[in-house]
Design an enzyme around this catalytic site. Structure first.
Site, mmCIF file in Angstrom:
data_model
loop_
_atom_site.group_PDB
_atom_site.id
_atom_site.type_symbol
_atom_site.label_atom_id
_atom_site.label_comp_id
_atom_site.label_asym_id
_atom_site.label_seq_id
_atom_site.Cartn_x
_atom_site.Cartn_y
_atom_site.Cartn_z
ATOM 1 N N ASP A 113 -17.625 84.023 32.398
ATOM 2 C CA ASP A 113 -18.159 83.995 31.474
ATOM 3 C C ASP A 113 -20.077 84.419 32.069
ATOM 4 O O ASP A 113 -20.284 83.384 32.686
ATOM 5 C CB ASP A 113 -18.332 83.956 30.416
ATOM 6 C CG ASP A 113 -19.142 83.967 29.185
ATOM 7 O OD1 ASP A 113 -18.905 84.670 29.136
ATOM 8 O OD2 ASP A 113 -19.527 83.009 28.253
ATOM 9 N N ASP A 128 -22.980 84.249 29.163
ATOM 10 C CA ASP A 128 -24.067 82.948 28.711
ATOM 11 C C ASP A 128 -23.365 81.649 27.773
ATOM 12 O O ASP A 128 -22.258 81.484 27.591
ATOM 13 C CB ASP A 128 -24.249 83.540 27.292
ATOM 14 C CG ASP A 128 -24.904 85.408 27.225
ATOM 15 O OD1 ASP A 128 -25.506 84.855 28.173
ATOM 16 O OD2 ASP A 128 -24.385 86.168 26.991
#
Length: 213
Positions: free
Chosen positions: A14, A16
């Site tokens: 991922d 953020d």
């Protein structure tokens, strides 16, 4: 445009809150509205709960709507080292990120791709997948900070690795790494899982031999 796709041996990340610090963008924007600095994002939520007010929430939303939300994020140094270590050791690295709703989707995608290109080059910039259904993406592991992340493991090919943040400390996940020690944590995890696979294969071979006798 690349024709490559992730496989069940890929390591997915991922963006953020996992390899990039959302606070590095949000907090300077939010702190402009306060007499004393807000140290991190979580106290904003606590403040809303204690006061019953919506003002901190509105500040956060307003900050998210401002341009360059993603492109101004700073990478966690240990995560930068981790990604480069995996690349240098021939791991197939991909980035899987949810498209942000109520934001200019195309702009947010361009900003995220620009960040990957900035830190890891053009080749890895072609390894960015935008999806809200990450469990559909094949991989060996997915590293993510979302509290819901470990629960999706049962629907996915990958094993969940939780990137530790203040808001997910109470989440049960057997595989965890931290932003401050990501490289060492990941190497230990990979070595441990490799040893477990060797043990499992040995036991399976022993069972096969016993059945044949």
């Amino acid at each position: 445009m690349t024709t490559q796709v992730p496989t069940n041996k890929s390591i997915l990340f991922d963006l953020d809150g996992t390899i990039f610090s959302m606070s590095s963008t949000l907090l300077p924007r939010i702190n402009k509205y306060y007499d004393r600095p807000v140290i991190e994002a979580v106290p904003m939520i606590e403040h809303m709960q204690q006061t019953g007010g919506i003002y901190p929430g509105l500040l956060t939303v307003n900050s998210c709507y401002q341009p360059r939300l993603f492109v101004e994020q700073q990478i966690y140094p240990q995560c930068f080292e981790l990604i480069n270590y995996l690349i240098d050791n021939q791991f197939d690295v991909w980035f899987v990120t949810m498209p942000l709703q109520n934001y200019h989707t195309k702009s947010s995608q361009q900003e995220k791709i620009a960040q990957i290109q900035r830190y890891f080059g053009q080749k890895l910039a072609q390894h960015v997948i935008f999806s809200s259904k990450k469990y559909k993406i094949p991989g060996l592991y997915l590293v993510d900070d979302r509290p819901q992340h470990p629960a999706e493991e049962s629907k996915a090919q990958w094993k969940a690795i939780l990137m530790e943040q203040v808001y997910n400390h109470q989440i049960d996940c057997s595989r965890r790494i931290s932003t401050n020690n990501a490289l060492t944590d990941m190497i230990q995890l990979l070595n441990k899982d490799a040893q477990m696979r060797i043990i499992d294969e040995k036991q399976n071979n022993e069972h096969i031999i016993l059945r044949r006798q």
